[in-house]
Design a protein around this motif. Structure first.
Motif, PDB file in Angstrom:
ATOM      1  N   ASP A 258       0.811  -1.204   0.000  1.00 35.38           N
ATOM      2  CA  ASP A 258       0.000   0.000   0.000  1.00 35.38           C
ATOM      3  C   ASP A 258       0.850   1.262   0.000  1.00 35.38           C
ATOM      4  O   ASP A 258       1.915   1.305   0.619  1.00 35.38           O
ATOM      5  CB  ASP A 258      -0.909   0.039   1.237  1.00 35.38           C
ATOM      6  N   PHE A 259       0.321   2.282  -0.633  1.00 32.16           N
ATOM      7  CA  PHE A 259       0.959   3.593  -0.621  1.00 32.16           C
ATOM      8  C   PHE A 259       0.888   4.190   0.776  1.00 32.16           C
ATOM      9  O   PHE A 259      -0.141   4.095   1.450  1.00 32.16           O
ATOM     10  CB  PHE A 259       0.245   4.496  -1.621  1.00 32.16           C
ATOM     11  N   VAL A 260       1.977   4.826   1.200  1.00 28.40           N
ATOM     12  CA  VAL A 260       2.014   5.521   2.482  1.00 28.40           C
ATOM     13  C   VAL A 260       2.175   7.015   2.273  1.00 28.40           C
ATOM     14  O   VAL A 260       1.391   7.815   2.777  1.00 28.40           O
ATOM     15  CB  VAL A 260       3.160   4.984   3.364  1.00 28.40           C
ATOM     16  N   ALA A 261       3.217   7.399   1.535  1.00 25.46           N
ATOM     17  CA  ALA A 261       3.499   8.822   1.330  1.00 25.46           C
ATOM     18  C   ALA A 261       4.348   9.002   0.081  1.00 25.46           C
ATOM     19  O   ALA A 261       5.078   8.097  -0.310  1.00 25.46           O
ATOM     20  CB  ALA A 261       4.228   9.406   2.543  1.00 25.46           C
ATOM     21  N   GLY A 262       4.241  10.170  -0.537  1.00 22.68           N
ATOM     22  CA  GLY A 262       5.036  10.488  -1.708  1.00 22.68           C
ATOM     23  C   GLY A 262       5.456  11.939  -1.696  1.00 22.68           C
ATOM     24  O   GLY A 262       4.829  12.771  -1.013  1.00 22.68           O
ATOM     25  N   ILE A 263       6.522  12.258  -2.437  1.00 22.73           N
ATOM     26  CA  ILE A 263       7.041  13.624  -2.436  1.00 22.73           C
ATOM     27  C   ILE A 263       7.598  13.956  -3.806  1.00 22.73           C
ATOM     28  O   ILE A 263       8.252  13.130  -4.454  1.00 22.73           O
ATOM     29  CB  ILE A 263       8.112  13.780  -1.330  1.00 22.73           C
ATOM     30  N   GLY A 264       7.312  15.179  -4.258  1.00 18.83           N
ATOM     31  CA  GLY A 264       7.816  15.631  -5.535  1.00 18.83           C
ATOM     32  C   GLY A 264       9.289  15.969  -5.475  1.00 18.83           C
ATOM     33  O   GLY A 264       9.914  15.977  -4.413  1.00 18.83           O
ATOM     34  N   TRP A 265       9.864  16.282  -6.654  1.00 19.29           N
ATOM     35  CA  TRP A 265      11.301  16.456  -6.742  1.00 19.29           C
ATOM     36  C   TRP A 265      11.810  17.608  -5.893  1.00 19.29           C
ATOM     37  O   TRP A 265      12.915  17.563  -5.363  1.00 19.29           O
ATOM     38  CB  TRP A 265      11.720  16.661  -8.206  1.00 19.29           C
ATOM     39  N   SER A 266      11.020  18.663  -5.726  1.00 21.74           N
ATOM     40  CA  SER A 266      11.490  19.810  -4.958  1.00 21.74           C
ATOM     41  C   SER A 266      11.222  19.676  -3.474  1.00 21.74           C
ATOM     42  O   SER A 266      11.777  20.433  -2.670  1.00 21.74           O
ATOM     43  CB  SER A 266      10.819  21.079  -5.469  1.00 21.74           C
ATOM     44  N   GLY A 267      10.369  18.750  -3.104  1.00 21.43           N
ATOM     45  CA  GLY A 267       9.985  18.615  -1.704  1.00 21.43           C
ATOM     46  C   GLY A 267       8.795  19.460  -1.321  1.00 21.43           C
ATOM     47  O   GLY A 267       8.284  19.347  -0.209  1.00 21.43           O
ATOM     48  N   ALA A 268       8.331  20.302  -2.230  1.00 26.54           N
ATOM     49  CA  ALA A 268       7.246  21.226  -1.907  1.00 26.54           C
ATOM     50  C   ALA A 268       5.883  20.549  -1.924  1.00 26.54           C
ATOM     51  O   ALA A 268       4.934  21.035  -1.298  1.00 26.54           O
ATOM     52  CB  ALA A 268       7.250  22.390  -2.890  1.00 26.54           C
ATOM     53  N   THR A 269       5.768  19.461  -2.641  1.00 23.05           N
ATOM     54  CA  THR A 269       4.481  18.764  -2.791  1.00 23.05           C
ATOM     55  C   THR A 269       4.577  17.387  -2.162  1.00 23.05           C
ATOM     56  O   THR A 269       5.486  16.616  -2.479  1.00 23.05           O
ATOM     57  CB  THR A 269       4.103  18.623  -4.275  1.00 23.05           C
ATOM     58  N   THR A 270       3.646  17.099  -1.272  1.00 15.97           N
ATOM     59  CA  THR A 270       3.632  15.811  -0.598  1.00 15.97           C
ATOM     60  C   THR A 270       2.236  15.199  -0.664  1.00 15.97           C
ATOM     61  O   THR A 270       1.241  15.918  -0.809  1.00 15.97           O
ATOM     62  CB  THR A 270       4.056  15.947   0.877  1.00 15.97           C
ATOM     63  N   TYR A 271       2.209  13.885  -0.533  1.00 17.05           N
ATOM     64  CA  TYR A 271       0.965  13.125  -0.607  1.00 17.05           C
ATOM     65  C   TYR A 271       0.988  12.085   0.511  1.00 17.05           C
ATOM     66  O   TYR A 271       2.045  11.523   0.812  1.00 17.05           O
ATOM     67  CB  TYR A 271       0.853  12.397  -1.949  1.00 17.05           C
ATOM     68  N   TYR A 272      -0.186  11.815   1.075  1.00 17.54           N
ATOM     69  CA  TYR A 272      -0.277  10.850   2.161  1.00 17.54           C
ATOM     70  C   TYR A 272      -1.512   9.978   2.009  1.00 17.54           C
ATOM     71  O   TYR A 272      -2.552  10.438   1.531  1.00 17.54           O
ATOM     72  CB  TYR A 272      -0.352  11.563   3.513  1.00 17.54           C
ATOM     73  N   ALA A 273      -1.372   8.747   2.459  1.00 21.43           N
ATOM     74  CA  ALA A 273      -2.550   7.903   2.605  1.00 21.43           C
ATOM     75  C   ALA A 273      -3.395   8.460   3.738  1.00 21.43           C
ATOM     76  O   ALA A 273      -2.861   9.019   4.710  1.00 21.43           O
ATOM     77  CB  ALA A 273      -2.129   6.470   2.902  1.00 21.43           C
ATOM     78  N   ASP A 274      -4.692   8.304   3.633  1.00 24.91           N
ATOM     79  CA  ASP A 274      -5.581   8.825   4.680  1.00 24.91           C
ATOM     80  C   ASP A 274      -5.246   8.233   6.048  1.00 24.91           C
ATOM     81  O   ASP A 274      -5.386   8.908   7.068  1.00 24.91           O
ATOM     82  CB  ASP A 274      -7.031   8.519   4.325  1.00 24.91           C
ATOM     83  N   SER A 275      -4.793   7.000   6.054  1.00 22.17           N
ATOM     84  CA  SER A 275      -4.546   6.309   7.323  1.00 22.17           C
ATOM     85  C   SER A 275      -3.363   6.875   8.091  1.00 22.17           C
ATOM     86  O   SER A 275      -3.230   6.624   9.294  1.00 22.17           O
ATOM     87  CB  SER A 275      -4.317   4.816   7.064  1.00 22.17           C
ATOM     88  N   VAL A 276      -2.488   7.628   7.421  1.00 20.29           N
ATOM     89  CA  VAL A 276      -1.299   8.157   8.099  1.00 20.29           C
ATOM     90  C   VAL A 276      -1.272   9.681   8.139  1.00 20.29           C
ATOM     91  O   VAL A 276      -0.386  10.263   8.779  1.00 20.29           O
ATOM     92  CB  VAL A 276      -0.001   7.641   7.447  1.00 20.29           C
ATOM     93  N   LYS A 277      -2.214  10.309   7.478  1.00 20.13           N
ATOM     94  CA  LYS A 277      -2.226  11.774   7.407  1.00 20.13           C
ATOM     95  C   LYS A 277      -2.303  12.363   8.804  1.00 20.13           C
ATOM     96  O   LYS A 277      -3.099  11.934   9.639  1.00 20.13           O
ATOM     97  CB  LYS A 277      -3.408  12.223   6.562  1.00 20.13           C
ATOM     98  N   GLY A 278      -1.448  13.333   9.070  1.00 18.78           N
ATOM     99  CA  GLY A 278      -1.401  13.954  10.387  1.00 18.78           C
ATOM    100  C   GLY A 278      -0.474  13.267  11.363  1.00 18.78           C
ATOM    101  O   GLY A 278      -0.162  13.819  12.422  1.00 18.78           O
ATOM    102  N   ARG A 279      -0.009  12.071  11.034  1.00 19.75           N
ATOM    103  CA  ARG A 279       0.907  11.333  11.918  1.00 19.75           C
ATOM    104  C   ARG A 279       2.274  11.148  11.280  1.00 19.75           C
ATOM    105  O   ARG A 279       3.288  11.158  11.976  1.00 19.75           O
ATOM    106  CB  ARG A 279       0.318   9.960  12.253  1.00 19.75           C
ATOM    107  N   PHE A 280       2.306  10.965   9.968  1.00 17.73           N
ATOM    108  CA  PHE A 280       3.563  10.725   9.248  1.00 17.73           C
ATOM    109  C   PHE A 280       3.935  11.961   8.435  1.00 17.73           C
ATOM    110  O   PHE A 280       3.069  12.671   7.932  1.00 17.73           O
ATOM    111  CB  PHE A 280       3.432   9.544   8.298  1.00 17.73           C
ATOM    112  N   THR A 281       5.227  12.170   8.280  1.00 18.76           N
ATOM    113  CA  THR A 281       5.730  13.271   7.454  1.00 18.76           C
ATOM    114  C   THR A 281       6.852  12.766   6.568  1.00 18.76           C
ATOM    115  O   THR A 281       7.828  12.196   7.059  1.00 18.76           O
ATOM    116  CB  THR A 281       6.252  14.423   8.320  1.00 18.76           C
TER     117      THR A 281
END
Length: 125
Positions: free
Chosen positions: A45-68
């Motif tokens: 399962d997907f957990v988190a992703g980040i674009g090349w600059s670091g400015a854009t991030t994505y999170y699974a709903d299950s970890v949002k607010g807890r993982f960075t």
């Protein structure tokens, strides 16, 4: 490109861990990076992703607010800071890299070209 994940371990519920994934390769700064996890008997399962600059991030709903997720392009390293860990977070965690810098389908594991070996995270209740 080779990816080496580290930082996993055994932690009590509510605790924290920081995963690291060091990459070889000169083009690291242009890669999209992601963290995925796979528990026994379940799909990856997907957990988190980040674009090349670091400015854009994505999170699974299950970890949002807890993982960075974050990255240090000077060190060719991507991190996953995990706070408020729960037993359901127990899994083998993989880092992944994609040479395509576009931010389409960051959550889709099939887009990633390179994978690390995985690091085990176990959260006890």
């Amino acid at each position: 490109v080779q990816l080496q994940a580290s930082g996993g371990g055994l932690v009590q519920a509510g605790g924290s861990l920081r995963l690291s994934c060091a990459a070889s390769g000169r083009a690291f700064a242009s890669y999209v990076l992601g963290w995925f996890r796979q528990a026994p008997g379940k799909e990856r399962d997907f957990v988190a992703g980040i674009g090349w600059s670091g400015a854009t991030t994505y999170y699974a709903d299950s970890v949002k607010g807890r993982f960075t997720i974050s990255r240090d392009n000077a060190k060719n390293t991507v991190y996953l800071q995990m706070n408020g860990l729960k037993p359901d977070d127990t899994a083998l965690y993989y880092c992944a890299a994609d040479q395509d810098p576009s931010l389409n389908s960051v959550r889709d594991s099939s887009r990633y070209d390179y994978w690390g070996q995985g690091t085990q995270v176990t959260v006890s209740s």
